[in-house]
Write a protein that holds these residues in place. Sequence first.
Motif, mmCIF file in Angstrom:
data_model
loop_
_atom_site.group_PDB
_atom_site.id
_atom_site.type_symbol
_atom_site.label_atom_id
_atom_site.label_comp_id
_atom_site.label_asym_id
_atom_site.label_seq_id
_atom_site.Cartn_x
_atom_site.Cartn_y
_atom_site.Cartn_z
ATOM 1 N N PRO A 405 -3.851 -1.514 0.543
ATOM 2 C CA PRO A 405 -4.662 -2.550 1.181
ATOM 3 C C PRO A 405 -4.157 -2.805 2.591
ATOM 4 O O PRO A 405 -3.060 -2.359 2.967
ATOM 5 C CB PRO A 405 -4.405 -3.773 0.297
ATOM 6 C CG PRO A 405 -2.975 -3.585 -0.158
ATOM 7 C CD PRO A 405 -2.792 -2.088 -0.313
ATOM 8 N N ASP A 406 -4.939 -3.500 3.389
ATOM 9 C CA ASP A 406 -4.433 -3.999 4.656
ATOM 10 C C ASP A 406 -3.390 -5.070 4.383
ATOM 11 O O ASP A 406 -3.499 -5.831 3.413
ATOM 12 C CB ASP A 406 -5.575 -4.606 5.472
ATOM 13 C CG ASP A 406 -5.745 -3.951 6.825
ATOM 14 O OD1 ASP A 406 -5.647 -4.658 7.829
ATOM 15 O OD2 ASP A 406 -5.978 -2.739 6.856
ATOM 16 N N VAL A 407 -2.390 -5.151 5.247
ATOM 17 C CA VAL A 407 -1.412 -6.227 5.153
ATOM 18 C C VAL A 407 -1.924 -7.364 6.026
ATOM 19 O O VAL A 407 -1.812 -7.326 7.258
ATOM 20 C CB VAL A 407 -0.017 -5.754 5.590
ATOM 21 C CG1 VAL A 407 1.000 -6.885 5.441
ATOM 22 C CG2 VAL A 407 0.404 -4.537 4.776
ATOM 23 N N VAL A 408 -2.522 -8.350 5.399
ATOM 24 C CA VAL A 408 -3.227 -9.399 6.161
ATOM 25 C C VAL A 408 -2.342 -10.602 6.481
ATOM 26 O O VAL A 408 -2.767 -11.503 7.205
ATOM 27 C CB VAL A 408 -4.481 -9.871 5.388
ATOM 28 C CG1 VAL A 408 -5.459 -8.718 5.204
ATOM 29 C CG2 VAL A 408 -4.106 -10.471 4.038
ATOM 30 N N ASP A 409 -1.126 -10.639 5.955
ATOM 31 C CA ASP A 409 -0.275 -11.820 6.142
ATOM 32 C C ASP A 409 0.957 -11.527 6.988
ATOM 33 O O ASP A 409 2.000 -12.166 6.818
ATOM 34 C CB ASP A 409 0.135 -12.379 4.775
ATOM 35 C CG ASP A 409 0.871 -11.363 3.905
ATOM 36 O OD1 ASP A 409 0.934 -10.171 4.302
ATOM 37 O OD2 ASP A 409 1.355 -11.756 2.820
#
Length: 562
Positions: A405-409
Amino acid sequence: MTPLRTKDAMSQQHSAIAPAPNSAKAKRSDWWRDAVIYQVYPRSFADSNGDGMGDLEGVRARLPYLRDLGADAVWLSPFYASPQADAGYDVADYRAVDPMFGNLLDADALIRDAHGLGLRIIVDLVPNHSSDQHEWFRRALAEGPGSPSRDRYHFRPGKGENGELPPNDWESIFGGPAWTRVADGEWYLHLFAPEQPDFNWEHPAVGDEFRSILRFWLDMGVDGFRIDVAHGLVKAAGLPDLGGADQLKLLGNDVMPFFDQDGVHDVYRQWRHVLDEYAGERIFVAEAWTPTVERTANYVRPDELHQAFNFQYLSTEWDATELREVIDRTLEAMRPVGAPATWVLSNHDVTRHATRFANPPGLGTQIRTAGDRELGLRRARAATLLMLALPGSAYLYQGEELGLPDVVDLPDEVRQDPAYFRGAGQDGFRDGCRVPIPWTREGSSYGFGSGGSWLPQPANWGELSVEAQTGAAGSTLELYRSALAVRRAQPDLGAGDAVEWLRAPEGVLAFRRGEFVCVANTGRESVTTRAYGRVLLASGELTEADGEAKVPADTTVWWTTA
């Protein structure tokens, strides 16, 4: 009435059909028409020296993994000498390797090893702009207004009583004005960061220089070039104002005075002459954001480039109607010029598709929220099988085969995307798809290197690693390995310019290519469809009985009727 459990079928399929880089399909002279090209973002792939930054030697050591995955070619994002104001897309020396990635000997060894493994190497080329530390630009600043050196870029006097206003109203893609004023009062154009001044392609020295750069890397043995901002080299005469339009919303939707000008095609016809001097079917791939796929086709006419990225497909939602429309338009647009369609779901500039599909539609290609991880992964797997079943060439972005997944944090203090610091324009959240990929369950940076990683990795990265997924029935990595093996082995997959659409329930795409059939259920509920023969592969579990198949939501199935 024996249910067929696809997880077992996947693992059996992979063991039965191994990738074969030296197969007849791979040896064809027009290899690029159905190639699977794997994008490596070097700083985030593998670190050989423990400095926290990926490098060419790290890539070289992992080439057998890419061969075994089933890739035909490897595209390397920029590794040239650069101040790294925009992750290497600000080039100071096009004939040198940045020390953070190694040196020219490392590049030579990588190319040689790749060829020994049956892999081809495509390198990024950045012809729209240089770094502000490039020798030409530094000389232009030093020599001042009116000097010949300034003609190689777009220097202009400003507007206003004292030249205090930019020469026109163009905006940077990264936000803010597309012009920066220098100490002597003139302004220079940069469609991206101020550290990336645009070349003036009307000046003959620019064309001469880049033809020389092409030959330098072709002599090194590279098999092709991915052309960054291929649509941006030529600007409209007089650099006219846009008139206060919302320029960022127009990008990719309309012809702009600084993008997709007809003059770019003269440049690429000259380049094609250079490439054709070399044996071995070398290729050009265009990153060309255009308003329509029909205009994209202009870049791949027989005397220009070989492929162009299909950004219309990348930005399409997980919806059967939208997907069918863009597939049809793509194939129809490419057919008259004889070029292969290309298909891509992720790259280094957009949110990974496992996260895009985890979120509600309509959020675009840069998303800040994690969404429903399980849903996103299920859809990503299904979308990948659909993409790999389509006629033409497919591009994979490193780590998508792991279902990353994208690392959104990511904390604000670790971000490095220059657009993030501009305060306007695109969101600047590209760092989320650039986090170094995991190779092992444990250890420093999960096997990326021995000295940490330049962007922090999530705590659960180990369970998504190559080590954790290798040999695990039903894992995303094994799904990719199986899919690429089947794709290589099936004569009806790969090159082509048409599909035969089949009747299917609402929300379902079904098409035939010879003795191969693909069915993709983009809906929210399971559907019952005809069982078209022997199941080759499926992205999730399905049940077959009495000549019918129950295909779950967000699942793609491959059949053979042979």
